[in-house]
Every structure is written in structure tokens, then in C-alpha cells.
Design a protein around this motif. Sequence first.
Motif, PDB file in Angstrom:
ATOM      1  N   PRO A 249       0.754  -1.047   0.504  1.00 44.63           N
ATOM      2  CA  PRO A 249      -0.201  -0.205   0.084  1.00 44.63           C
ATOM      3  C   PRO A 249       0.530   1.131  -0.207  1.00 44.63           C
ATOM      4  CG  PRO A 249      -0.525  -1.602   1.559  1.00 44.63           C
ATOM      5  CD  PRO A 249       0.352  -1.834   1.175  1.00 44.63           C
ATOM      6  N   GLY A 250       0.984   2.038  -1.049  1.00 42.75           N
ATOM      7  CA  GLY A 250       1.285   3.147  -0.836  1.00 42.75           C
ATOM      8  C   GLY A 250       2.617   3.497  -1.662  1.00 42.75           C
TER       9      GLY A 250
ATOM     10  N   ASP B 184      10.007  -8.563  -2.090  1.00 43.22           N
ATOM     11  CA  ASP B 184       8.665  -8.016  -0.935  1.00 43.22           C
ATOM     12  C   ASP B 184       9.676  -7.200  -0.220  1.00 43.22           C
ATOM     13  OD1 ASP B 184       6.408  -8.202  -2.134  1.00 43.22           O
ATOM     14  OD2 ASP B 184       6.582 -10.257  -1.380  1.00 43.22           O
ATOM     15  N   GLU B 185      11.077  -8.458   0.207  1.00 43.37           N
ATOM     16  CA  GLU B 185      12.020  -7.514   1.360  1.00 43.37           C
ATOM     17  C   GLU B 185      12.341  -6.462   0.541  1.00 43.37           C
ATOM     18  OE1 GLU B 185      13.312 -11.744   3.845  1.00 43.37           O
ATOM     19  OE2 GLU B 185      13.460 -11.693   1.729  1.00 43.37           O
TER      20      GLU B 185
ATOM     21  N   ARG C 111      11.632   0.715 -10.231  1.00 43.65           N
ATOM     22  CA  ARG C 111      11.614   2.364  -9.447  1.00 43.65           C
ATOM     23  C   ARG C 111      10.344   1.672  -8.125  1.00 43.65           C
ATOM     24  NH1 ARG C 111      12.686   6.696 -13.009  1.00 43.65           N
ATOM     25  NH2 ARG C 111       9.802   6.727 -13.257  1.00 43.65           N
ATOM     26  N   ALA C 112      10.560   2.233  -7.418  1.00 39.81           N
ATOM     27  CA  ALA C 112      10.063   2.166  -6.536  1.00 39.81           C
ATOM     28  C   ALA C 112       9.428   4.188  -5.976  1.00 39.81           C
ATOM     29  CB  ALA C 112       9.543   1.475  -5.284  1.00 39.81           C
ATOM     30  N   THR C 113       8.247   4.581  -6.380  1.00 42.74           N
ATOM     31  CA  THR C 113       7.719   5.949  -5.270  1.00 42.74           C
ATOM     32  C   THR C 113       6.387   5.504  -4.512  1.00 42.74           C
ATOM     33  OG1 THR C 113       6.574   5.291  -7.783  1.00 42.74           O
ATOM     34  CG2 THR C 113       8.666   6.296  -7.636  1.00 42.74           C
ATOM     35  N   ARG C 114       6.482   6.660  -3.957  1.00 42.46           N
ATOM     36  CA  ARG C 114       5.346   7.069  -2.948  1.00 42.46           C
ATOM     37  C   ARG C 114       4.214   7.210  -3.441  1.00 42.46           C
ATOM     38  NH1 ARG C 114       8.616   9.587   1.062  1.00 42.46           N
ATOM     39  NH2 ARG C 114       8.301  11.900  -0.013  1.00 42.46           N
TER      40      ARG C 114
ATOM     41  N   ARG D  65      11.326   1.780   2.360  1.00 41.68           N
ATOM     42  CA  ARG D  65      10.247   2.524   3.400  1.00 41.68           C
ATOM     43  C   ARG D  65      10.162   3.378   3.700  1.00 41.68           C
ATOM     44  NH1 ARG D  65       4.882   0.689   2.933  1.00 41.68           N
ATOM     45  NH2 ARG D  65       4.064  -0.419   1.603  1.00 41.68           N
ATOM     46  N   GLY D  66      11.754   2.441   4.998  1.00 43.02           N
ATOM     47  CA  GLY D  66      11.921   3.352   6.190  1.00 43.02           C
ATOM     48  C   GLY D  66      13.034   4.260   5.920  1.00 43.02           C
TER      49      GLY D  66
END
Length: 83
Positions: A17-18, A75-76, A30-33, A82-83
Motif C-alpha cells: 500500500p502506498g 517484497d523484502e 523504481r519504487a515511488t510513493r 520504506r524506512g
Amino acid sequence: MELLERAIPLPLAAAHPGVTVLALHGRLWRATRADGAVLGYVEVLDTDQGERFLSKRLRPRAQGFLPVGEFWTADEAIDSLRG
């Protein structure tokens, strides 16, 4: 010709989520919010033990990447950003 990015989940990645994961090419995402801010990148690595997922953050001032870690699952790797 314009390249279009589309949201493509990493292999076996559960919902986060998010976080939106965009394919940049076959082995890099690429991971984005939700607001578009880049959390980092996840790259698939081939190792003697099998595929690993390397997560890394962009260091804008240093013009490079800071590795966060190598993980056995996508997933990991996503969660580590995220942190």
C-alpha cells in the motif's frame, strides 16, 4: 518515439500500500510513493545461490546509489525502501 512506463509488479511481489513499482527495464524497477517521490530502486541479481533482489537509494548530491541490501524476495527489497 516516447517510452511509456507502466506499473509492473516485481516477480512474486505482494501488494505494498502506498508504493508503486514501475519497470524501467527487464531487471530494474523504481519504487515511488503515492505523491511521486522516489523511494529507490530494486534490481534483480543472478548469484550462485539464485536470484537476489538488490534495493538501493538514489543519492542526488553524490550522483550515485547507496545500496540498502540484498534480499531473497522482491517484497523484502521493497519494504527495505520504506524506512
